[in-house]
Motif scaffolding. Structure first.
Motif, PDB file in Angstrom:
ATOM      1  N   PHE A   1       0.814  -1.313   0.022  1.00 55.18           N
ATOM      2  CA  PHE A   1       0.000   0.167   0.028  1.00 55.18           C
ATOM      3  C   PHE A   1       1.041   1.225   0.036  1.00 55.18           C
ATOM      4  CE2 PHE A   1      -2.585  -3.133   2.459  1.00 55.18           C
ATOM      5  CZ  PHE A   1      -3.493  -3.362   1.537  1.00 55.18           C
ATOM      6  N   LYS A   2       1.879   1.413  -0.702  1.00 59.24           N
ATOM      7  CA  LYS A   2       2.962   2.338  -0.683  1.00 59.24           C
ATOM      8  C   LYS A   2       2.128   3.604  -1.125  1.00 59.24           C
ATOM      9  CE  LYS A   2       4.762   0.707  -5.089  1.00 59.24           C
ATOM     10  NZ  LYS A   2       6.034   0.351  -5.838  1.00 59.24           N
ATOM     11  N   ASP A   3       1.194   3.651  -1.776  1.00 60.85           N
ATOM     12  CA  ASP A   3       0.517   4.896  -2.243  1.00 60.85           C
ATOM     13  C   ASP A   3      -0.739   5.445  -1.386  1.00 60.85           C
ATOM     14  OD1 ASP A   3      -2.122   3.789  -4.599  1.00 60.85           O
ATOM     15  OD2 ASP A   3      -1.118   2.626  -2.773  1.00 60.85           O
ATOM     16  N   LYS A   4      -0.584   4.490  -0.103  1.00 64.90           N
ATOM     17  CA  LYS A   4      -1.664   4.677   0.627  1.00 64.90           C
ATOM     18  C   LYS A   4      -0.976   5.415   1.951  1.00 64.90           C
ATOM     19  CE  LYS A   4      -5.623   3.700  -1.045  1.00 64.90           C
ATOM     20  NZ  LYS A   4      -6.836   4.520  -1.152  1.00 64.90           N
TER      21      LYS A   4
ATOM     22  N   GLU B   1      -6.348  10.485   0.655  1.00 73.19           N
ATOM     23  CA  GLU B   1      -5.177  11.205   0.306  1.00 73.19           C
ATOM     24  C   GLU B   1      -4.028  10.023   1.255  1.00 73.19           C
ATOM     25  OE1 GLU B   1      -7.310  12.555   2.106  1.00 73.19           O
ATOM     26  OE2 GLU B   1      -6.710  13.547   3.882  1.00 73.19           O
ATOM     27  N   LYS B   2      -2.932  10.382   0.810  1.00 75.90           N
ATOM     28  CA  LYS B   2      -1.937   9.533   1.595  1.00 75.90           C
ATOM     29  C   LYS B   2      -1.590   9.687   2.848  1.00 75.90           C
ATOM     30  CE  LYS B   2       2.659   7.846   0.254  1.00 75.90           C
ATOM     31  NZ  LYS B   2       4.037   7.968  -0.688  1.00 75.90           N
ATOM     32  N   GLY B   3      -1.578   8.764   3.926  1.00 79.31           N
ATOM     33  CA  GLY B   3      -1.650   8.756   5.104  1.00 79.31           C
ATOM     34  C   GLY B   3      -0.049   8.584   5.951  1.00 79.31           C
ATOM     35  N   LEU B   4      -0.115   8.602   7.274  1.00 79.94           N
ATOM     36  CA  LEU B   4       1.065   8.484   7.943  1.00 79.94           C
ATOM     37  C   LEU B   4       1.048   7.443   9.231  1.00 79.94           C
ATOM     38  CD1 LEU B   4       4.054   9.208   8.448  1.00 79.94           C
ATOM     39  CD2 LEU B   4       3.372  11.022   9.929  1.00 79.94           C
ATOM     40  N   LEU B   5       1.893   6.626   9.239  1.00 79.47           N
ATOM     41  CA  LEU B   5       1.651   5.666  10.546  1.00 79.47           C
ATOM     42  C   LEU B   5       3.090   5.822  11.179  1.00 79.47           C
ATOM     43  CD1 LEU B   5       0.679   3.009  11.795  1.00 79.47           C
ATOM     44  CD2 LEU B   5       2.008   1.701  10.330  1.00 79.47           C
TER      45      LEU B   5
END
Length: 736
Positions: free
Chosen positions: A601-604, A644-648
């Motif tokens: 899921f690199k685009d997520k 949109e792209k998130g952050l973990l």
């Protein structure tokens, strides 16, 4: 290109089998109202007011017509019990009306007393002990019950020290046979305390070895060598030393002691021992890598075993065949196993040996493996088919599982993919059935352990009563002699009261300790059960990720992903049996897992893992796979649905020298919004991974005094972040 085609075909096989497996499991997990009746096995008449329960679940009773209705699932164990008949355990296999036939409980027949016996009490003791030995290998509970009856005082008189010693020796034999070596050690010690015996000391040394108290075993055997031993006892002691040294990997000392035993056996013409010792020396040499010497002794054992009986010859052929397999001499192995199969068939019912390897299904499977090792796949197929048929007939799910999977792999390797798919689907069915059976075995083992413990407590109580009675008799005798002076009488009264108080305190302490140990053992069993559920759950989820990724990428990328996935699986399986692992290992496993999810899921989302430099990672331990379910939830239920792209973010922060805080933060859609994406069926079910994680944390906190604390909360106000709440999980981990 050809490799890519094979890869996709294999994936199709696995996907179809996986779907079949999931469908079957969903059926098994579905609850339904089971209807049935309980009737007398002889008269066929219905029985009212019978206890009916699902093991670990609901409870009900039969009505006046003997009928009952209870909520159940496929695979549950139904328990039908009453004081009037023998308890029945029935495994639910389908949603049909069932009829349970019961047998009336038979009262134990009174022991026959021989007129030639000196006393009825002595004859009764011997009969009970003989009965215990008769049921030793058939029914552990019944065998222990007879020992208990033998230990019970008759007509107010306690049994002699010699009788007490014999009873505890028999009890030790029972526990050792039923794989309870810790209890057997205590029983043999109790027997020796009452009456020292060389034979019992040899049994104690063997029990020490079986309980992995190897140094105590060696010490006991070596002390016995200083005693005046009979020829047979001398052989047993040296053989026992050889077994113990072999168990700890000391091949030189193992062979030395086996040779001593063999020399003594030859000198005194103890034929069965000569055969066994040749075989054991061969095993010890094989274990040490001295294959030529091992083959020489195995040849001797084969020749000697043929002169004894068929069962012994068959057992030895199987052992030597295993040696040839280890030495890659497959033709010799196949020849011996073919002979073993023929002899097993001619023996018929007599072939029901204690060794699980000596079955037609296992021998056929091993012959097939030998052909596969030589890449003779066509020759292997008939043996695998016979192995599967035999295993199915005898309900040997373990062999059936291995044989079906091996057959699927052979069909795949020779390009017969339809048969490979069919075999793999059958393999998945057997695995599911085996999983249910293992859960039932765990439940039955827990019940067996509980019942054995209760009977042991009863025997311990009888022993305490015996000792207390002996103390009272001794006190009464001494009081009669001390009646001349009041001072001496008062002195003995005070001493007697003190002894009684100490006995009561000791009994209370022992009971408290036993309850505490039983509770701890139950917690350990629960943790193992939860871990055994976590690993398949995690593997199936991860394999679904692999399946989805391979479907949309090229071969090179898929191979790279599978390589990283195999590293993750190896780490998970290596730690699966541990209660705790170093925090550093858990971080490495977590980094690898997040890397794989990001790869897909690199685009997520992007991710960031931060470890406080002040944390001494080697000083903290954490249950394996504790953090992964929370990270999985963050990715699959939070970040994956974000537009949109998130952050973990995963942070390891030091609070103090004894405590660290672990934060798992995502800026995803949040828990409330995630529920909207679930189907109606998903809403009804709680995440199995999260449910098991919460249970593990609860048990660990109970055992280790709040070692782990978990808090889950939203990160943002949804009104100010485009409807996204985000999720923050905080775990407080304590060192001890």
């Amino acid at each position: 290109m050809k490799k890519l085609v094979y890869l996709f075909l294999a994936l199709a096989i696995f996907s179809s089998a996986e779907g079949f497996s999931q469908g079957k499991r969903s059926l098994e997990n579905r609850s339904f109202m089971l209807k049935g009746e309980v009737v007398d096995g002889e008269t066929n008449m219905p029985i009212a007011k019978v206890n009916v329960e699902i093991l670990g679940g609901q409870y009900t009773t039969t009505n006046g017509q003997g009928r009952f209705v209870i909520s159940a699932k496929i695979g549950d164990e139904l328990v039908i019990k009453s004081d009037d008949f023998v308890t029945v355990y029935h495994t639910i296999k389908k949603d049909d009306f069932i009829t349970v036939r019961v047998e009336k409980a038979k009262t134990a027949a009174a022991p026959l007393v021989s007129k030639s016996s000196k006393t009825n009490e002595q004859a009764g003791f011997n009969v009970y002990l003989d009965s215990a030995k008769f049921f030793l290998k058939k029914d552990a509970q019944k065998s222990i019950e007879y020992v208990t009856k033998a230990l019970e005082p008759k007509r107010g008189k306690s049994i002699s020290r010699k009788e007490n010693s014999l009873a505890f020796e028999t009890l030790g034999d029972i526990n050792l046979f039923w794989n309870q070596p810790d209890l057997a050690v205590d029983n043999y010690k109790q027997s020796i305390q009452n009456n020292a015996s060389t034979d019992v000391s040899i049994k104690l040394a063997k029990a020490f070895a079986q309980n992995k108290n190897y140094q105590e075993s060696i010490s006991t055997f070596q002390k016995l060598l200083k005693d005046n031993l009979s020829a047979y006892q001398k052989v047993e002691v040296y053989e026992g030393l050889g077994d113990t040294y072999k168990a700890i990997g000391d091949g030189v000392k193992s062979v030395f002691n086996y040779q001593k035993a063999l020399d003594a056996a030859k000198e005194n013409k103890i034929t069965p021992k000569i055969t066994n010792l040749n075989s054991k020396i061969g095993e010890a040499y094989a274990q040490s890598g001295a294959l030529n010497e091992a083959e020489e002794y195995f040849d001797n054992s084969l020749k000697l075993a043929k002169k004894e009986n068929k069962q012994r010859a068959v057992s030895e052929k199987n052992k030597v065949a295993d040696f040839y397999n280890q030495n890659r001499e497959y033709e010799k192995e196949i020849q011996l196993r073919e002979e073993t199969l023929e002899e097993l068939n001619t023996m018929g019912k007599a072939s029901a040996l204690e060794d699980e390897a000596l079955t037609p299904q296992r021998q056929n499977y091993k012959i097939a493996n030998a052909f596969v090792a030589q890449e003779k796949y066509k020759q292997a197929i008939p043996y695998l088919e016979r192995s599967i048929a035999e295993a199915d007939k005898k309900e040997d799910l373990i062999v059936q599982k291995d044989a079906v999977r091996k057959l699927s792999e052979i069909y795949r390797d020779i390009g017969e993919f339809d048969k490979a798919t069919e075999s793999y689907q059958r393999y998945v069915e057997v695995v599911d059935e085996l999983y249910v059976k293992k859960e039932q075995e765990i439940s039955q083992a827990a019940r067996f352990s509980k019942e054995i413990t209760q009977k042991q407590n009863r025997i311990a109580s009888l022993e305490n009563d015996r000792k207390l009675n002996e103390s009272r008799y001794k006190l009464a005798f001494e009081n009669q002699e001390l009646t001349e002076t009041n001072n001496r009488i008062q002195k003995w009264v005070i001493i007697s009261l003190a002894v009684i108080v100490l006995l009561l305190v000791f009994a209370a302490y022992t009971q408290y300790k036993n309850v505490k140990q039983q509770k701890f053992a139950n917690n350990i069993l629960a943790l193992k059960s939860l871990r055994s559920q976590m690993n398949p759950h995690f593997i199936f989820n991860a394999l679904n990720s692999v399946n989805s990724f391979i479907a949309v990428n090229d071969e090179r990328t898929a191979n790279k992903y599978l390589t990283d996935f195999s590293l993750l699986m190896r780490s998970v399986l290596e730690n699966s049996e541990e209660d705790f692992i170093p925090l550093e290992k858990e971080i490495e496993l977590l980094e690898l897992y997040v890397k794989l999810e990001h790869f897909r899921f690199k685009d997520k989302f992007d991710y960031k893992i931060t470890v406080d430099e002040n944390i001494k990672l080697n000083e903290f331990a954490i249950p394996p796979m504790l953090l992964q379910p929370y990270v999985e939830n963050a990715v699959w239920h939070g970040l994956r649905y974000k537009e949109e792209k998130g952050l973990l973010e995963i942070n390891f922060e030091r609070i103090d020298s004894e405590t660290i805080k672990i934060s798992i933060i995502d800026d995803g859609i949040g828990r409330s919004k995630s529920k909207e994406f679930k189907t109606e069926n998903q809403k009804k079910q709680k995440s199995k991974g999260m449910g098991n994680t919460q249970k593990r944390i609860a048990i660990l906190n109970q055992m280790y005094k709040d070692k782990v604390d978990v808090k889950v909360d939203n990160v943002f106000d949804p009104s100010s972040h485009g409807g996204n709440e985000g999720t923050k999980v905080e775990l407080i981990l304590k060192k001890d």
